[in-house]
Design an enzyme around this catalytic site. Structure first.
Site, PDB file in Angstrom:
ATOM      1  N   GLU A 208       1.203  -0.018  -4.942  1.00  8.15           N
ATOM      2  CA  GLU A 208       0.459   1.218  -5.156  1.00  8.15           C
ATOM      3  C   GLU A 208       1.468   2.332  -4.967  1.00  8.15           C
ATOM      4  O   GLU A 208       2.108   2.421  -3.917  1.00  8.15           O
ATOM      5  CB  GLU A 208      -0.686   1.374  -4.149  1.00  8.15           C
ATOM      6  CG  GLU A 208      -1.444   2.672  -4.379  1.00  8.15           C
ATOM      7  CD  GLU A 208      -2.285   3.087  -3.179  1.00  8.15           C
ATOM      8  OE1 GLU A 208      -3.168   3.945  -3.368  1.00  8.15           O
ATOM      9  OE2 GLU A 208      -2.055   2.595  -2.068  1.00  8.15           O
TER      10      GLU A 208
ATOM     11  N   ASP B 169       0.819  -1.206   0.000  1.00 11.18           N
ATOM     12  CA  ASP B 169       0.000   0.000   0.000  1.00 11.18           C
ATOM     13  C   ASP B 169       0.858   1.262   0.000  1.00 11.18           C
ATOM     14  O   ASP B 169       1.814   1.385   0.775  1.00 11.18           O
ATOM     15  CB  ASP B 169      -0.896  -0.016   1.246  1.00 11.18           C
ATOM     16  CG  ASP B 169      -1.720   1.245   1.383  1.00 11.18           C
ATOM     17  OD1 ASP B 169      -2.577   1.478   0.512  1.00 11.18           O
ATOM     18  OD2 ASP B 169      -1.493   2.005   2.351  1.00 11.18           O
TER      19      ASP B 169
END
Length: 643
Positions: A291, A258
């Site tokens: 990401e 993330d």
């Protein structure tokens, strides 16, 4: 580094057999440390250098423990199991107790991947997800991606507030139930990926400051709290052990990292990928996804094979492609969508999408209009299309909206259908969000389970976040934004199941199943080594893109997201040649029915997408189309036109 890192960790408690457990903690702020076992007198731990304390003592699996402070007992930051959440006791577990029922399972090649992202809590916990796996496998899903499952206070959370990264959040189920989920998935040929958060800890329940203040950087902050100091070897080891724990002990098939732009240390990120790959069995298919708002192309592998010589990350979530397509589908141009709607350099949404189809990222080093003085991205045209994960929706793009709306209520079914065809038949790796496969209209909202002042701060902060949007400038409008801490907000976010005898839901399911079957048989086997060759805008809402597949066939996609038909008189020569004599063996899919016939006469219907592939055997075409299909006579390949 090898798989022994997982077998003999530096962090946490490890059961070593015969009733003995080794406890180890990095606590450089302390000169002495005591192990507290439930209902026993505390035992002193032995300093072993560089801030480490350790003790091997009698403690069977299931033993509750913590580390004694003057006025409290704190959990192990590397706890594998918690009783009572992050404020409760850590529990000794036995990593060897679970027998892998599928020892021959090595995963699946990346090119075969179709990702289904889901939130375990809104899907009925680990057992609820497990019971849906057969249905997802039949649909054509080859990988599920679990949103973060790390322990966090309360029962309801997206997972990005995790504070004990090794411990499964109790509200989702037990470690045994997670094992069963993964084992069932592997038995059905489904990979299981895990979303992990290495850029910050949640605001409640992180006690690392009590042991190791140097785990964090003194000063810089991420958007979610104090930054982590990845220069510390022990800190890097903590996260590496976490990654290998999920991959080796639970047999996850990959990890999604993330918001790595908040880590701001590309060298450490590159080392992490290399060390993870060295720490798993070399014959396994283990996939690593990012990401990354910075579009750091150098972190991604140049090809989808030969991991030994290029051990970087497999792919990145392609926010650029989503954002450009979202503007085309909805007309929205506020917030980050403004950078894809009316940009200072004059590029239009379709030109951004064209560049994504041809080169991966839309922003490749240009000045970033949302932050003065910043540039975003790096050149990505040499990366394979499989280095990009293409989604129409995900937890962020739905849940970070004030009211959590899905595209099914933001655009027309015809536009969305054309976008689905483009997404699932282009060579980038597709990702669907739970419920998307059947056209769910249920929102996915931001939800938490905080209390007291923190709950108030989250509620008010959530509403302030949207104050600059036109629809929420009025305070009364902002007051209607759901309170993240209300149980109803969580309940409203459950996607549910497709209603029985619902024609619309059935149509979306049929479309998804059909497109994934086409992808699996006609496209996926030739993605290793595929490359984009040509892409161009046909109008301000239409494009054509072309890829040479590894077997030298050529895939061409036309898409028009305007309600009005488009005359193809301005199509590039190489695209115009696809509108010649008809040939049923060359069209993969069309929407709406008859779109290919119209294109052959020089007009691309409104809200349409047509896919052709050169020399596809009839047996690989998913269905017999009522209309005739087009041939694909290709010119010599020319460079990608990025718009």
């Amino acid at each position: 580094m090898n798989e022994s890192v997982s077998d003999s960790p530096n962090w946490g408690a490890r059961y070593i057999g015969d009733g003995q457990t080794r406890f180890r903690l990095w606590a450089p702020d302390l000169t002495e440390l005591q192990l507290a076992i439930y209902q026993q007198d505390p035992q002193p731990m032995t300093p072993s250098g560089d801030g480490w304390f350790e003790l091997t003592t009698h403690a069977e699996p299931g033993t509750r423990y913590g580390f004694k402070q003057p006025e409290r007992i704190l959990p192990d930051p590397a706890s594998r199991l918690q009783q009572g959440g992050p404020h409760g006791w850590s529990v000794v577990t036995d990593a060897q107790a679970w027998t892998n029922p599928h020892p021959a399972w090595l995963g699946r090649p990346w090119a075969e991947t179709v990702i289904y992202e889901l939130h375990v809590g809104t899907s009925g916990g680990f057992n609820g997800v497990r019971h849906r796996l057969a249905e997802l496998a039949a649909l054509g899903i080859t990988a599920i991606e679990l949103m973060p499952i790390a322990a966090t206070p309360g029962n309801r959370n997206w997972g990005y507030d995790g504070v004990l990264p090794f411990a499964v959040h109790e509200a989702l189920g037990t470690p045994d139930e997670l094992h069963q989920l993964i084992d069932t998935a592997h038995g059905l040929g489904i990979q299981v990926f895990l979303d992990v958060v290495y850029n910050h800890f949640g605001p409640d329940g992180n006690f690392l400051h009590a042991y190791a203040s140097t785990f964090f950087v003194d000063g810089p902050h991420t958007p979610w709290g104090q930054a982590i100091d990845f220069r510390q070897a022990q800190v890097g080891q903590f996260w590496l052990e976490n990654a290998l724990y999920w991959l080796n002990d639970f047999h996850f098939d990959g990890l999604r990292f993330d918001a790595v732009h908040a880590i701001a240390d590309d060298a450490w990120l590159a080392d992490l990928a290399r060390n993870i790959r060295a720490g798993v069995a070399p014959d396994r298919h283990v996939h690593l996804m990012l990401e990354n708002e910075q579009n750091s192309a150098e972190l991604l592998r140049q090809g989808s094979h030969d991991i030994a010589n290029d051990p970087r990350y497999d792919a990145q979530w392609n926010d650029d492609a989503h954002n450009a397509l979202h503007v085309l589908l909805t007309g929205e141009d506020e917030g980050y969508y403004s950078a894809f709607a009316h940009t200072p350099d004059g590029r239009t949404p379709i030109q951004h999408l064209v560049r994504c189809m041809g080169e991966g990222f839309a922003w490749q080093g240009e000045p970033w209009p949302l932050r003065e003085g910043e540039h975003r991205g790096a050149r990505s045209g040499l990366l394979p299309p499989t280095a990009f994960i293409f989604f129409l929706q995900n937890h962020d793009q739905i849940g970070n909206r004030a009211m959590g709306e899905r595209l099914t209520v933001l655009t027309s079914p015809q536009k969305l259908r054309a976008a689905r065809v483009l997404q699932l038949l282009c060579p980038q790796i597709p990702l669907l969000f739970m419920g998307e496969e059947w056209g769910s209209k249920q929102p996915f909202l931001f939800f938490t389970d905080h209390h007291g002042e923190l709950a108030e701060a989250v509620r008010n902060g959530r509403r302030r976040e949207f104050a600059h949007f036109a629809a929420f400038k009025d305070e009364q409008k902002r007051a209607q934004i759901p309170d993240p801490n209300e149980p109803q907000t969580f309940t409203d976010s459950e996607p549910g199941m497709p209603p029985l005898d619902d024609e619309e839901a059935t149509a979306w399911l049929d479309l998804t199943r059909e497109l994934l079957a086409i992808r699996q048989h006609a496209i996926a086997p030739a993605l290793d080594g595929a490359r984009a060759t040509q892409a161009a805008a046909l109008s301000d809402k239409a494009l054509v893109a072309q890829w040479k597949l590894a077997d030298q066939r050529t895939l061409t996609l036309f898409a028009n997201f305007d309600d009005a038909p488009l005359a193809l008189t301005q199509a590039p020569d190489w695209a115009s040649r696809a509108t010649g004599q008809l040939d049923i063996n060359r069209m993969l899919y069309e929407t709406p029915t008859g779109a290919s016939n119209s294109a052959s006469t020089g007009e691309l219907p409104g809200n349409s997408c047509v896919a052709w592939i050169e020399d596809v055997p009839t047996a690989q075409v998913s269905r017999a189309h009522e209309s005739a299909e087009l041939p694909l006579e290709l010119p010599t390949m020319v460079p990608v036109v990025g718009g």
